[in-house]
Motif scaffolding. Sequence first.
Motif, PDB file in Angstrom:
ATOM      1  N   GLU A  23       0.928  -1.179   0.071  1.00  0.00           N
ATOM      2  CA  GLU A  23      -0.027  -0.004   0.019  1.00  0.00           C
ATOM      3  C   GLU A  23       0.771   1.268  -0.060  1.00  0.00           C
ATOM      4  O   GLU A  23       0.723   2.058  -0.542  1.00  0.00           O
ATOM      5  N   ALA A  24       1.839   1.260   0.792  1.00  0.00           N
ATOM      6  CA  ALA A  24       2.927   2.386   0.936  1.00  0.00           C
ATOM      7  C   ALA A  24       3.605   2.513  -0.362  1.00  0.00           C
ATOM      8  O   ALA A  24       3.773   3.630  -1.093  1.00  0.00           O
ATOM      9  N   ARG A  26       2.343   1.524  -3.511  1.00  0.00           N
ATOM     10  CA  ARG A  26       1.576   2.274  -4.538  1.00  0.00           C
ATOM     11  C   ARG A  26       1.191   3.688  -4.089  1.00  0.00           C
ATOM     12  O   ARG A  26       1.195   4.519  -5.184  1.00  0.00           O
ATOM     13  N   GLN A  27       1.000   4.311  -3.223  1.00  0.00           N
ATOM     14  CA  GLN A  27       0.875   5.571  -2.765  1.00  0.00           C
ATOM     15  C   GLN A  27       2.039   6.296  -3.201  1.00  0.00           C
ATOM     16  O   GLN A  27       1.739   7.407  -3.780  1.00  0.00           O
ATOM     17  N   ALA A  28       3.165   6.077  -2.858  1.00  0.00           N
ATOM     18  CA  ALA A  28       4.489   6.831  -3.260  1.00  0.00           C
ATOM     19  C   ALA A  28       4.420   7.066  -4.657  1.00  0.00           C
ATOM     20  O   ALA A  28       4.880   8.055  -5.499  1.00  0.00           O
ATOM     21  N   TYR A  29       4.124   5.773  -5.426  1.00  0.00           N
ATOM     22  CA  TYR A  29       4.165   5.784  -7.010  1.00  0.00           C
ATOM     23  C   TYR A  29       3.075   6.972  -7.385  1.00  0.00           C
ATOM     24  O   TYR A  29       3.394   7.838  -8.206  1.00  0.00           O
ATOM     25  N   ARG A  30       2.032   6.791  -6.911  1.00  0.00           N
ATOM     26  CA  ARG A  30       0.884   7.852  -7.464  1.00  0.00           C
ATOM     27  C   ARG A  30       1.366   9.363  -6.833  1.00  0.00           C
ATOM     28  O   ARG A  30       1.231  10.222  -8.031  1.00  0.00           O
ATOM     29  N   ARG A  31       1.855   9.606  -5.747  1.00  0.00           N
ATOM     30  CA  ARG A  31       2.483  11.098  -5.702  1.00  0.00           C
ATOM     31  C   ARG A  31       3.431  11.277  -6.596  1.00  0.00           C
ATOM     32  O   ARG A  31       3.520  12.467  -6.907  1.00  0.00           O
ATOM     33  N   TYR A  57       8.062   0.809 -12.572  1.00  0.00           N
ATOM     34  CA  TYR A  57       6.903   0.439 -11.569  1.00  0.00           C
ATOM     35  C   TYR A  57       6.374  -0.941 -12.242  1.00  0.00           C
ATOM     36  O   TYR A  57       5.882  -1.775 -11.495  1.00  0.00           O
ATOM     37  N   LEU A 171      -5.052   4.621 -11.537  1.00  0.00           N
ATOM     38  CA  LEU A 171      -4.140   4.785 -10.714  1.00  0.00           C
ATOM     39  C   LEU A 171      -4.126   6.576 -10.496  1.00  0.00           C
ATOM     40  O   LEU A 171      -3.830   6.996  -9.547  1.00  0.00           O
TER      41      LEU A 171
END
Length: 220
Positions: A23-24, A26-31, A57, A171
């Motif tokens: 989860e961390a 995926r969130q870091a990738y989106r940011r 990714y 995403l």
Amino acid sequence: MARDTNFLELYQALGLAPGCSPEAFRQAYRRRVADLHPDRPDGAADVGELQRLNALYASALEFQRRHGRLPGAPLPSRPAGAGVTGEAPAPAAAAAAAEAPASRIGGWLGTVGVLVLLVAVGLGVLIPDPPAPPSAPVPASGASEPAVAAERRIELGTSKKVVRALLGAPLLETDQRWDYGPSWITFRCGTVNGWYSSPLRPLGTPSAHPGANKLPPPRC
């Protein structure tokens, strides 16, 4: 997976350490995608770095699909008592039953029961197969749009509702563009008017780009 895949570079770009939670990750990738996206109003976009990030990714997701963990994450611990193949030991009741002497089985069935069993096997008596489950009903012509969308592919003029039914949530989502990793779809007036389908994340479109078959822009 490419030979030059550098997952350490990916973790450094995301500001994470190997072994982080999915989860961390995926969130870091989106940011990070939002920081590098060409639609940023401050002009801080970097298309080259964004393409490299998307490729790394996608390779990390492929690694997770193959191995059940992110690159650099520790291997899952083996359950206590598991054998070399990772299989759990047989229950004690099953082991005790396997070790029961043949004399108990003979005493339980009796002489007559054993003879009947042997005769049945010799004659090839078979237990009939259970009836086949009923087939799923065929949807009527008036089925709802999501049900029909499952049998369609994304084309020019496809609505956002159908795209979401086929591909799920993107995403990164804006009113005019949805990003699915290295692939993306653009919209005008709520319908598809362009896309890029990457081999790393195919969209199910008839081609990688719409090309010359573009429809005239819809009137909102």
